[in-house]
Motif scaffolding. Structure first.
Motif: not given
Length: 173
Positions: A37, A54, A56-57, A129, A132, A136
C-alpha cells in the motif's frame, strides 16, 4: 547480457508486500521490498518524467458506459513518453504533476505500447495510475491491446527491442 539504460519498476506481489525491481543507469538490477500500500516512484528512461503510483485493485471495466462530455482516443505511443505526455497535457487529460485532470472525460489508449521505445514501462504505469484516478472521478481510461501487445503476450518476441529482451532474461520474466 547487460543493460545500459534505466528501466522499471517491475512489481512482483509477495503477500502484503511487493518486490520492486529496477534497472539503474549502469545496468545493475536493484531490488527492494515495500508494503503493497506504499506508493512508489516511476521515472522515464531519461529522468524527465517522474510520478508516483499507488497500487490498486484491477477490476474488469464496464462493457458499456454513458457517453462522456469528452473523449480522447490515441494509439501507438510505442514507448515514447515525451510524445504521450505532450498529447495528454495539451488535451487536459493530465496536469503538470501527471495527475488526472480530464474531469468527466474518457481517455482511450488503443495499444501498441509494448516492445518498442525506451519508456514502455513508465507509460504502462501512467496508464495504470490514471485508470484508478479516472474511475474515482466517475470516468474511465480504456486500454485496448494492439497487435504489439498480442504478439508479446503470445510469446512472439522477434520484434522486441534488444533492451527489453535482455531485461526479461535478467529478471526471469
Amino acid at each position: 547480457p547487460t543493460l545500459s539504460q534505466t528501466d522499471g519498476p517491475y512489481i512482483e506481489h509477495r503477500g502484503n508486500s511487493v518486490r520492486i525491481m529496477r534497472i539503474s543507469q549502469g545496468g545493475d538490477v536493484n531490488i527492494s521490498m515495500k508494503p503493497a500500500d506504499v506508493p512508489f516512484e516511476v521515472v522515464s528512461h531519461n529522468g524527465e518524467h517522474k510520478f508516483t503510483v499507488k497500487l490498486h485493485e484491477i477490476n474488469r471495466p464496464q462493457w458499456k458506459c454513458d457517453m462522456p462530455e469528452r473523449v480522447l482516443v490515441m494509439s501507438d505511443p510505442h514507448g515514447n513518453m515525451d510524445a504521450l505526455v505532450s498529447v495528454l497535457r495539451s488535451q487536459g487529460v493530465i496536469d503538470k504533476d501527471y495527475k488526472w485532470s480530464f474531469g468527466k472525460g474518457h481517455f482511450m489508449l488503443i495499444g501498441d505500447v509494448f516492445d518498442r521505445g525506451d519508456d514502455v514501462v513508465p507509460i504502462s504505469w501512467l496508464s495504470y495510475s490514471h485508470e484508478d484516478a479516472a474511475r474515482t472521478a466517475g470516468r474511465a481510461l480504456h486500454f485496448l491491446p494492439g497487435n504489439h501487445e498480442e504478439t508479446v503476450l503470445c510469446n512472439h518476441l522477434r520484434y522486441m527491442t534488444p533492451k527489453n529482451g535482455t531485461l526479461y532474461h535478467i529478471l526471469g520474466i
